[in-house]
Design a protein around this motif. Structure first.
Motif, PDB file in Angstrom:
ATOM      1  N   ASP A  16       0.828  -1.212   0.000  1.00 35.94           N
ATOM      2  CA  ASP A  16       0.000   0.000   0.000  1.00 35.94           C
ATOM      3  C   ASP A  16       0.866   1.267   0.000  1.00 35.94           C
ATOM      4  O   ASP A  16       0.476   2.297   0.536  1.00 35.94           O
ATOM      5  CB  ASP A  16      -0.950  -0.006   1.194  1.00 35.94           C
ATOM      6  CG  ASP A  16      -0.221  -0.098   2.523  1.00 35.94           C
ATOM      7  OD1 ASP A  16       0.998  -0.338   2.521  1.00 35.94           O
ATOM      8  OD2 ASP A  16      -0.872   0.082   3.554  1.00 35.94           O
ATOM      9  N   THR A  32      -5.609   0.407  -3.254  1.00 37.90           N
ATOM     10  CA  THR A  32      -6.899   0.314  -3.925  1.00 37.90           C
ATOM     11  C   THR A  32      -7.890  -0.346  -2.968  1.00 37.90           C
ATOM     12  O   THR A  32      -7.513  -0.836  -1.903  1.00 37.90           O
ATOM     13  CB  THR A  32      -6.792  -0.517  -5.213  1.00 37.90           C
ATOM     14  OG1 THR A  32      -6.383  -1.831  -4.872  1.00 37.90           O
ATOM     15  CG2 THR A  32      -5.797   0.098  -6.183  1.00 37.90           C
ATOM     16  N   ILE A  33      -9.132  -0.393  -3.379  1.00 35.85           N
ATOM     17  CA  ILE A  33     -10.172  -0.992  -2.534  1.00 35.85           C
ATOM     18  C   ILE A  33      -9.890  -2.475  -2.310  1.00 35.85           C
ATOM     19  O   ILE A  33     -10.024  -2.986  -1.199  1.00 35.85           O
ATOM     20  CB  ILE A  33     -11.558  -0.786  -3.167  1.00 35.85           C
ATOM     21  CG1 ILE A  33     -11.887   0.710  -3.207  1.00 35.85           C
ATOM     22  CG2 ILE A  33     -12.630  -1.541  -2.408  1.00 35.85           C
ATOM     23  CD1 ILE A  33     -13.086   1.053  -4.043  1.00 35.85           C
ATOM     24  N   GLN A  34      -9.448  -3.180  -3.382  1.00 37.45           N
ATOM     25  CA  GLN A  34      -9.159  -4.612  -3.262  1.00 37.45           C
ATOM     26  C   GLN A  34      -8.009  -4.873  -2.299  1.00 37.45           C
ATOM     27  O   GLN A  34      -8.055  -5.823  -1.518  1.00 37.45           O
ATOM     28  CB  GLN A  34      -8.822  -5.218  -4.636  1.00 37.45           C
ATOM     29  CG  GLN A  34      -9.993  -5.316  -5.574  1.00 37.45           C
ATOM     30  CD  GLN A  34     -10.188  -4.057  -6.414  1.00 37.45           C
ATOM     31  OE1 GLN A  34      -9.519  -3.060  -6.197  1.00 37.45           O
ATOM     32  NE2 GLN A  34     -11.133  -4.113  -7.333  1.00 37.45           N
ATOM     33  N   LYS A  38      -7.088  -2.933   0.232  1.00 32.27           N
ATOM     34  CA  LYS A  38      -7.569  -2.638   1.587  1.00 32.27           C
ATOM     35  C   LYS A  38      -8.381  -3.796   2.146  1.00 32.27           C
ATOM     36  O   LYS A  38      -8.235  -4.170   3.313  1.00 32.27           O
ATOM     37  CB  LYS A  38      -8.409  -1.368   1.591  1.00 32.27           C
ATOM     38  CG  LYS A  38      -7.597  -0.105   1.404  1.00 32.27           C
ATOM     39  CD  LYS A  38      -8.483   1.110   1.397  1.00 32.27           C
ATOM     40  CE  LYS A  38      -7.689   2.365   1.121  1.00 32.27           C
ATOM     41  NZ  LYS A  38      -8.544   3.549   1.043  1.00 32.27           N
ATOM     42  N   ASN A  75       1.206  -8.555  -2.637  1.00 29.51           N
ATOM     43  CA  ASN A  75       0.266  -8.051  -3.628  1.00 29.51           C
ATOM     44  C   ASN A  75      -0.041  -9.066  -4.730  1.00 29.51           C
ATOM     45  O   ASN A  75      -0.237  -8.703  -5.880  1.00 29.51           O
ATOM     46  CB  ASN A  75       0.806  -6.757  -4.245  1.00 29.51           C
ATOM     47  CG  ASN A  75      -0.286  -5.773  -4.556  1.00 29.51           C
ATOM     48  OD1 ASN A  75      -1.406  -5.921  -4.081  1.00 29.51           O
ATOM     49  ND2 ASN A  75       0.024  -4.779  -5.345  1.00 29.51           N
TER      50      ASN A  75
END
Length: 70
Positions: A25, A30-32, A34, A59
């Motif tokens: 991060d 991104t939302i995914q 998080k 990731n």
């Protein structure tokens, strides 16, 4: 040369070293990412848990579109 037969030690140190650890991060998550970071892996064997935690950390984690049979 390190692969030379009978040569077990190097005469010089490693050329490139990682100075900082990888962060998934670093430039804004991104939302995914998080969601993956906040997910808790319970009810799994230790090996599966370790694999999922490694994937989230570096990731590589992709969420499933359908639930998998266990």
């Amino acid at each position: 040369m390190s692969s030379q037969k009978g040569n077990s030690s190097r005469s010089r140190p490693q050329k490139h070293k990682n100075s900082v650890a990888f962060r998934n991060d670093k430039y804004g998550a991104t939302i995914q990412v998080k969601i993956a970071n906040s997910k808790i892996h319970n009810g799994l064997c230790q090996r599966c848990k370790d694999v999922l935690e490694w994937k989230v950390k570096y990731n590589k984690y992709k969420s499933l579109t359908q639930a998998k049979k266990w």
